[in-house]
Write an enzyme that holds these catalytic residues in place. Structure first.
Site, PDB file in Angstrom:
ATOM      1  N   ARG A   1      34.365 -92.106  35.093  1.00 31.90           N
ATOM      2  CA  ARG A   1      35.072 -91.747  36.260  1.00 31.90           C
ATOM      3  C   ARG A   1      36.120 -90.634  36.017  1.00 31.90           C
ATOM      4  NH1 ARG A   1      37.104 -96.766  39.676  1.00 31.90           N
ATOM      5  NH2 ARG A   1      38.491 -97.161  37.789  1.00 31.90           N
TER       6      ARG A   1
ATOM      7  N   ARG B   1      41.590 -91.425  33.773  1.00 35.01           N
ATOM      8  CA  ARG B   1      42.691 -92.429  33.614  1.00 35.01           C
ATOM      9  C   ARG B   1      42.632 -93.382  32.217  1.00 35.01           C
ATOM     10  NH1 ARG B   1      42.061 -95.617  39.300  1.00 35.01           N
ATOM     11  NH2 ARG B   1      42.160 -97.189  37.594  1.00 35.01           N
TER      12      ARG B   1
ATOM     13  N   ARG C   1      42.258-115.653  41.573  1.00 39.85           N
ATOM     14  CA  ARG C   1      41.855-115.023  40.064  1.00 39.85           C
ATOM     15  C   ARG C   1      41.825-116.057  39.433  1.00 39.85           C
ATOM     16  NH1 ARG C   1      41.649-109.658  39.616  1.00 39.85           N
ATOM     17  NH2 ARG C   1      42.844-108.219  41.247  1.00 39.85           N
TER      18      ARG C   1
ATOM     19  N   ARG D   1      39.247-105.009  29.870  1.00 44.40           N
ATOM     20  CA  ARG D   1      39.296-105.364  31.223  1.00 44.40           C
ATOM     21  C   ARG D   1      38.226-106.238  31.476  1.00 44.40           C
ATOM     22  NH1 ARG D   1      39.395 -99.678  34.470  1.00 44.40           N
ATOM     23  NH2 ARG D   1      39.484-101.130  36.440  1.00 44.40           N
TER      24      ARG D   1
END
Length: 216
Positions: free
Chosen positions: A127, A160, A88, A171
């Site tokens: 989602r 969520r 990452r 994000r």
């Protein structure tokens, strides 16, 4: 065949990783999965990682790198592996190079599933997740038969907190900040291939598989 898989949140990496793993008969090594596996099995490394996870802190690179090194030496990686979620950072990429040098392996190809910001927001903001069984749906692409109700168990569907538009944008920014240097790192090594991830799942899969076969 040793593969690293990159892609922003919502790129469909998990789905494509499954296809790649099956096609080339190599293990899909997800950082999150092997961390949880080490914790569950109570390994020495797992106990060290758990101490940080229990406090809600990131597992330090030194521990994560040791866990990756251990996993890459398991017998099922003899034919290769698919790394997902690692590296990452540049430091992790350099550590991965050192690990692979130690065990006489090397990365064959780095697949970057490229999806634009607007498409990521569209996918993730739509989602919905079941509170009971954790099944996932999408209000447009994969809606439940009855709005707000899980097809599988009848549980309530909810959005969520990290699937709200503001959270998704954050994000994306975090991902870009972490990953862009890695894209350049592997591009300079001649290992990077970009895949258009905004097409239908089967089109993306076919493109990835045919591209990877050129590296066998």
């Amino acid at each position: 065949m040793q593969i690293v898989l990159f892609g922003p949140p919502g790129a469909g990496k998990g789905t494509q990783a499954k296809y790649i793993s099956e096609e080339f008969n190599i293990p899909h090594i997800s950082t999150g999965d092997i961390l949880r596996e080490n914790v569950r099995e109570g390994t020495a490394l797992g106990k060290k990682a758990k101490a940080y996870m229990d406090k809600g802190e990131l597992v330090p690179d030194a521990i994560l790198i040791d866990i990756i090194k251990d996993r890459l030496q398991k017998p099922d990686t003899k034919k290769g592996f698919l790394l997902d979620g690692f590296p990452r950072t540049l430091r992790q990429a350099e550590a991965l190079d050192a690990i692979l040098d130690d065990i006489n392996k090397s990365i064959d190809v780095v697949v970057n599933v490229d999806v634009g910001d607007n498409e990521i927001i569209r996918r993730l903001s739509g989602r919905r997740t079941c509170r009971s069984c954790q099944a996932t749906y999408h209000v447009r692409a994969n809606p439940p038969k009855v709005p707000g109700i899980c097809d599988q168990c009848g549980g309530e569907l909810y959005q969520r907190a990290d699937d709200t538009e503001a959270a998704i944008k954050h994000r994306i920014e975090v991902y870009k900040k972490q990953t862009q240097p890695l894209i350049e790192y592997y591009k300079k090594k001649g290992l990077l291939v970009d895949i258009d991830g905004e097409r239908e799942i089967d089109e993306v899969r076919a493109d990835i598989i045919s591209t990877l076969k050129r590296f066998q």
